[in-house]
Motif scaffolding. Structure first.
Motif, short mmCIF file in Angstrom:
data_model
loop_
_atom_site.label_atom_id
_atom_site.label_comp_id
_atom_site.label_asym_id
_atom_site.label_seq_id
_atom_site.Cartn_x
_atom_site.Cartn_y
_atom_site.Cartn_z
N TYR A 90 2.03 6.60 15.34
CA TYR A 90 0.68 6.53 15.92
C TYR A 90 -0.41 6.57 14.86
CZ TYR A 90 -0.02 11.75 15.97
OH TYR A 90 -0.18 13.09 15.67
N ASP A 91 -0.16 7.20 13.72
CA ASP A 91 -1.21 7.22 12.70
C ASP A 91 -1.26 5.90 11.92
OD1 ASP A 91 -3.33 9.00 11.84
OD2 ASP A 91 -2.41 8.90 9.85
N THR A 92 -0.17 5.16 11.91
CA THR A 92 -0.21 3.81 11.37
C THR A 92 -1.09 2.94 12.26
OG1 THR A 92 1.99 4.01 10.35
CG2 THR A 92 1.17 1.78 10.77
N ILE A 93 -0.94 3.10 13.57
CA ILE A 93 -1.82 2.38 14.50
C ILE A 93 -3.27 2.74 14.23
CG2 ILE A 93 -2.48 2.12 16.92
CD1 ILE A 93 0.45 2.45 17.68
N TYR A 94 -3.54 4.03 14.07
CA TYR A 94 -4.91 4.48 13.81
C TYR A 94 -5.46 3.87 12.53
CZ TYR A 94 -8.83 7.75 13.43
OH TYR A 94 -10.10 8.29 13.33
N ALA A 95 -4.62 3.80 11.51
CA ALA A 95 -5.05 3.30 10.20
C ALA A 95 -5.39 1.81 10.22
CB ALA A 95 -3.97 3.57 9.14
N LEU A 96 -4.95 1.10 11.26
CA LEU A 96 -5.27 -0.33 11.36
C LEU A 96 -6.77 -0.55 11.43
CD1 LEU A 96 -2.54 -1.47 13.91
CD2 LEU A 96 -2.64 -2.06 11.48
N GLN A 97 -7.52 0.44 11.93
CA GLN A 97 -8.97 0.30 12.05
C GLN A 97 -9.66 0.15 10.70
OE1 GLN A 97 -10.71 3.18 15.20
NE2 GLN A 97 -8.94 4.22 14.33
N ASP A 98 -9.07 0.76 9.67
CA ASP A 98 -9.76 0.87 8.39
C ASP A 98 -9.17 0.01 7.28
OD1 ASP A 98 -11.49 2.79 9.48
OD2 ASP A 98 -10.13 4.43 8.99
N GLY A 107 -9.79 1.09 -2.30
CA GLY A 107 -8.55 1.46 -2.95
C GLY A 107 -7.78 2.61 -2.32
N VAL A 108 -8.02 2.86 -1.01
CA VAL A 108 -7.29 3.91 -0.30
C VAL A 108 -5.98 3.34 0.24
CG1 VAL A 108 -7.30 5.32 1.78
CG2 VAL A 108 -9.31 5.28 0.30
N LYS A 109 -4.91 4.08 0.07
CA LYS A 109 -3.58 3.64 0.50
C LYS A 109 -3.30 4.10 1.93
CE LYS A 109 -1.62 3.81 -4.19
NZ LYS A 109 -2.86 4.23 -4.90
N SER A 110 -2.46 3.35 2.64
CA SER A 110 -2.05 3.73 3.99
C SER A 110 -0.80 2.97 4.37
CB SER A 110 -3.16 3.43 5.01
OG SER A 110 -3.26 2.03 5.26
N SER A 111 -0.08 3.49 5.37
CA SER A 111 1.12 2.80 5.85
C SER A 111 0.74 1.46 6.49
CB SER A 111 1.86 3.68 6.87
OG SER A 111 1.00 4.07 7.92
N ALA A 112 -0.45 1.39 7.09
CA ALA A 112 -0.90 0.12 7.68
C ALA A 112 -1.03 -0.94 6.61
CB ALA A 112 -2.22 0.33 8.42
N ARG A 113 -1.59 -0.57 5.46
CA ARG A 113 -1.71 -1.53 4.36
C ARG A 113 -0.34 -1.85 3.78
NH1 ARG A 113 -5.42 -0.30 -0.43
NH2 ARG A 113 -4.74 -2.45 -0.85
N ALA A 114 0.52 -0.85 3.67
CA ALA A 114 1.85 -1.07 3.10
C ALA A 114 2.66 -2.03 3.96
CB ALA A 114 2.58 0.25 2.95
N LEU A 115 2.54 -1.90 5.28
CA LEU A 115 3.31 -2.76 6.18
C LEU A 115 2.69 -4.14 6.32
CD1 LEU A 115 4.07 -0.11 8.94
CD2 LEU A 115 5.76 -1.21 7.45
N ALA A 126 6.07 -4.33 13.79
CA ALA A 126 7.51 -4.09 13.63
C ALA A 126 7.76 -2.70 13.04
CB ALA A 126 8.13 -5.16 12.73
N GLY A 127 6.94 -2.31 12.09
CA GLY A 127 7.10 -1.00 11.48
C GLY A 127 6.88 0.13 12.48
#
Length: 306
Positions: A197-205, A213-221, A227-228
Motif C-alpha cells: 500500500y505504501d508503494t501505491i501511495y508513493a505513486l503520487q510523488d 533525488g528521493v528514492k522509493s519502491s514506486a520509482r524502483a518498480l 505487478a510489484g
C-alpha cells in the motif's frame, strides 16, 4: 497525470479544522489528526494480533489502548518525519505547505509537540506487561531511522513495513504474555501489506521524487508498479494464511481470508499508476482491508479458543 494540488492538498481548511485557531490548526495538521488513515493503518496489526490470539473480547480494553497509542504515536511519527524532511518537503508540491516546511510552526514548537505526543504513548506503554513493553521499546531505533531511508535505499517502503507493523509483535505478548509462531507469520504478512500500500501511495510523488533525488519502491518498480504491488499483496495473503493455519489448521479457517484477499486484488486490478488521485483512493481503502483481516482474525481466534 493530475496536478499535484488536486491529488491531496496538504492544507485543508474545511469542516471542524477550519474553525480552529491557526496555531491549533497547524498542530492538528502537523500530527495529521485531520487524516486518520495513518492511525488506522498503525492500529490494525496490533488489533489483528490480539484477535488472532483469541483475546479480542476479554481484552477489549487492550484494543482500546492500542487505538489511543496508534493515534498518538502516528502523530509523533508525522511530527518527527516533518522535522527530518523539512528540506525535502519544501521542494515537493504536495508537501510544501506542511506546517514545518512552510515555516508556520517553528522547530522548537514541533519538538515540544513531539514530546507531548510521546508522553501519551508512554501512558499507553505503561498499561502493557513487561514483555510487550520490551518489544515496543525495541522499535524506537527503527522509527528514528525511517525518515532517512528514502535518501539511502530504493526500498524505504520496506523499512516502513517493519516499523508500521510493529503493533503486531507488541499486541500478541500484551494479550498472551509470550511470543508465538502465529505472530511471526502475521507480522511478516503485515510487512508485505505495508510495502504494497505504501508503494501505491508513493505513486503520487514519482515526478517530484525523481526531480529531487528521493528514492522509493514506486520509482524502483517503474512501469512494473502494478505487478510489484500484486506480488507484495499475494505474499501478504500467503503469510497471513500461514498465521491462521498455525492457530487453526483447517482448510475452512483459510476461507476467512477471502474478503481481504478480494479487496487487495481489487486494489491492484484497477490501479492506474499514472493517476495520483486513483492511487490515493486505493491507498486509503486499506483501512477497510485492515478491518476485513481483523474480522478474519476475530473469527479464527475466537473459535480456536472454544
Amino acid at each position: 497525470m493530475a496536478p499535484p494540488t488536486s491529488i491531496v492538498p496538504d492544507s485543508e481548511h474545511r469542516g471542524l479544522l477550519g474553525l480552529l485557531p491557526q496555531r491549533a490548526r497547524d498542530l492538528v495538521q502537523l500530527a495529521r489528526f485531520d487524516r486518520p488513515i495513518g492511525a488506522w493503518l498503525l492500529f490494525w496489526p496490533g488489533a489483528w494480533a490480539i484477535a488472532l490470539a483469541g483475546h479480542a473480547f476479554d481484552r477489549w480494553d487492550l484494543i482500546a489502548w492500542f487505538a489511543l497509542g496508534a493515534v498518538a504515536m502516528r502523530g509523533a511519527g508525522c511530527v518527527y518525519n516533518d522535522i527530518a524532511d523539512r528540506d525535502l518537503d519544501v521542494r515537493v508540491a504536495r508537501t510544501r505547505e506542511r506546517p514545518v516546511a512552510s515555516g508556520r510552526v517553528s522547530l522548537t514548537v514541533a519538538w515540544v509537540w513531539l514530546v507531548a505526543l510521546c508522553l501519551v504513548g508512554l501512558v499507553v506503554l505503561l498499561q502493557l506487561n513487561r514483555l510487550a513493553q520490551i518489544v515496543a521499546m525495541c522499535s524506537l531505533a527503527l522509527v528514528a531511522c525511517y525518515p532517512f531511508m528514502k535518501r539511502i535505499t530504493w526500498w524505504p517502503q520496506a523499512w516502513l513495513g517493519i516499523v508500521f507493523s510493529w503493533a503486531a509483535p507488541v499486541g500478541w505478548p500484551a494479550a498472551t504474555g509470550s511470543l508465538g509462531l502465529p505472530l511471526g507469520w502475521l507480522y511478516a504478512g503485515a510487512i508485505f501489506w505495508v510495502l504494497g500500500y505504501d508503494t501505491i501511495y508513493a505513486l503520487q510523488d514519482i515526478e517530484d521524487d525523481m526531480r529531487i533525488g528521493v528514492k522509493s519502491s514506486a520509482r524502483a518498480l517503474g512501469r512494473h508498479a502494478r505487478a510489484g504491488v500484486t506480488a507484495f499483496y499475494l505474499i501478504a495473503i500467503a503469510l497471513w494464511g500461514m498465521a491462521i493455519w498455525s492457530v487453526r489448521p483447517e482448510a475452512l479457517a483459510l476461507v476467512a481470508l477471502a474478503p481481504v484477499a478480494g479487496h487487495l486484488l481489487w486494489q491492484v486490478a484497477g490501479l492506474k499508476p499514472e493517476d495520483g488521485a486513483d492511487a490515493l483512493m486505493r491507498f486509503r481503502s486499506n483501512r477497510f482491508a485492515g478491518l476485513l483481516l481483523f474480522l478474519a482474525c476475530l473469527v479464527v481466534g475466537t473459535t480456536s479458543q472454544a
